[in-house]
Design an enzyme around this catalytic site. Structure first.
Site, mmCIF file in Angstrom:
data_model
loop_
_atom_site.group_PDB
_atom_site.id
_atom_site.type_symbol
_atom_site.label_atom_id
_atom_site.label_comp_id
_atom_site.label_asym_id
_atom_site.label_seq_id
_atom_site.Cartn_x
_atom_site.Cartn_y
_atom_site.Cartn_z
ATOM 1 N N LYS A 280 0.833 -1.230 0.037
ATOM 2 C CA LYS A 280 0.180 0.117 0.049
ATOM 3 C C LYS A 280 0.937 1.248 -0.134
ATOM 4 C CE LYS A 280 -3.016 3.189 1.827
ATOM 5 N NZ LYS A 280 -2.778 4.435 2.375
ATOM 6 N N ASP A 299 -6.216 0.228 0.157
ATOM 7 C CA ASP A 299 -6.478 0.165 1.707
ATOM 8 C C ASP A 299 -7.856 -0.480 2.023
ATOM 9 O OD1 ASP A 299 -8.379 1.964 0.953
ATOM 10 O OD2 ASP A 299 -7.371 3.783 2.036
#
Length: 437
Positions: A280, A299
């Site tokens: 991420k 996310d």
DNA sequence: CAGGTC
DNA sequence: TCTGG
């Protein structure tokens, strides 16, 4: 650092604007700005100082809306100083920037001595990625996804920034397992504590706090883990010191900048070797600073919207690296080479502060926005036009294995129903998009 | 209590 | 595993 080698800095829109013109439409949304709160005229670079240093970016609202670009989680270096006005730092410059009806005005209010005035316009154009025409991309994305087409008019001008790689990497090292407000404070303390102070050039008109360049790697090398813990970094303190050391060993800022020229998966792989950098954070750094326009930082919120609209079979699954890759692939299959930009608009539409902004949002979607994707079918089983599996071989998607069977939610249908009522009551009145016409 | 990484 | 909301 900010100099682009990969692409031209300016598009024809910027070059074609008048050198110095009157403000005509000085309005915010539907409210006129009181006289005297804006300068009388704006100038292009190099014009006389009676224009108070203001310039136009040349960006109509479909190309850039500051409220959808600066405070929405891709940079933590901007402070809102007024209605649709921000002050922040771009490289070695302190920039004041203000949204106009159909353009954006900016001026430099501080700078390092080595930051030449002649470069100001190019630095701004580079930072705002102005060589990429957002409005054209939006048209193709809207044709590929009904959900995108429906929400986009309410989130126009959500542009990807092209930030400094080192600055972006450390901003998003701070972002792991963290919220925007806290990240903002951490980044600010990092800059004020160890970055070079940028002298104001218009101090007579500005009484706010001092501004600092983001610390260089050498400056960061002087920061201890204890310093960072004292600055509120928590366990991320070790991520920062560790990544500083590893980055310097690899070749520092120059090495990081070389990742811009290579393929995105190489950049991501390289970034993931740094402590505290996972898929991420790596995707954030690459998308926001390394020209990796197709990358999608997945996310929990992006996963939720992806399962809702593109990959229903993934419902309820954990956010593993494999799943991250599946969501990434689905976005590219649907939105193409600038999938990361498209994701940005979708991501913003999920932010809590914008909840209820899109009229006609289904009851199920409101619940989903508030509670995650697990309860969708209990409320509204109507299929979304976008809810088809994209870019997958269907091996797991068709079986639904591990999907909806596992609901780890707290509370059943009753609590869902009651929250529905609360949700409906909290909804803001439906405001039309300001530039839909 | 949310929120990525190790 | 930290800390603001």
């Amino acid at each position: 650092m900010l100099r682009s080698t990969a692409r031209p800095l300016l598009n024809s829109t910027i070059n074609a604007r008048p050198s110095c013109r009157e403000y005509h439409l000085i309005k915010h949304g539907s409210r006129p700005v009181r006289p005297g709160s804006l300068p009388n005229r704006v100038c292009s670079a190099g014009m006389a100082t009676d224009c108070a240093g203001w310039h136009l970016l040349g960006t109509p609202r479909e190309e850039l809306r500051l409220e959808h670009t600066l405070p929405t989680g891709q940079s933590f270096r901007w402070r809102e100083t007024g209605d649709d006005e921000y002050i922040g730092v771009i490289g070695q410059r302190v920039v004041q920037i203000r949204q106009l009806e159909d353009d954006v005005a900016w001026r430099i209010i501080g700078r390092a001595p080595q930051a030449a005035e002649a470069e100001d316009t190019a630095v701004l154009a580079d930072y705002f990625n102005l060589s990429t025409p957002l409005a054209d991309l939006v048209r193709t994305w809207s044709a590929s996804c009904d959900h995108f087409a429906r929400i986009q008019p309410y989130f126009q001008g959500a542009r990807m920034l092209r930030q400094d790689p080192t600055e972006t990497l450390f901003q998003f090292l701070c972002s792991s397992n963290n919220h925007i407000s806290r990240i903002h404070g951490m980044v600010e303390r990092l800059c004020s504590g160890w970055g070079t102070r940028l002298p104001l050039t218009r101090s007579d008109e500005y009484g706010g706090p001092a501004h600092h360049a983001f610390p260089t790697l050498d400056q960061l090398a002087a920061v201890s883990e204890a310093d960072l813990r004292a600055a509120g970094f928590g366990y991320r303190a070790r991520f920062v010191t560790g990544s500083v050391a590893r980055l310097r060993a690899l070749g520092g800022e120059a090495w990081l900048a070389t990742l811009r020229a290579g393929p995105p998966d190489v950049a991501v792989a390289a970034l993931c070797t740094l402590p505290g950098v996972g898929p991420k954070v790596a995707a954030c750094a690459a998308l926001f600073s390394l020209d990796a326009h197709a990358l999608v930082p997945v996310d929990v919120h992006v996963l939720a919207l992806a399962t809702r609209h593109y990959l229903p079979a993934l419902r309820g699954k954990a956010l593993t690296p494999a799943l991250h890759a599946q969501v990434q692939a689905a976005f590219v299959a649907r939105f193409g080479a600038h999938a990361g930009w498209a994701h940005n608009t979708l991501f913003i539409s999920e932010l809590a502060r914008y909840r209820g902004r899109v009229p006609g949002t289904t009851r199920a979607e409101e619940v989903l926005l508030a509670r995650g994707s697990e309860v969708a079918e209990e409320v509204d089983a109507g299929p979304d036009a976008c809810a088809r599996v994209v870019g997958m071989d269907g091996s797991d998607a068709s079986t639904g294995k591990g999907g909806r069977a596992r609901r780890k939610r707290k509370g059943g249908a009753a609590s869902v129903a009651s929250s529905l009522v609360e949700e409906q009551m909290e909804l803001a009145p439906t405001t039309p998009p300001q530039a839909a016409a």
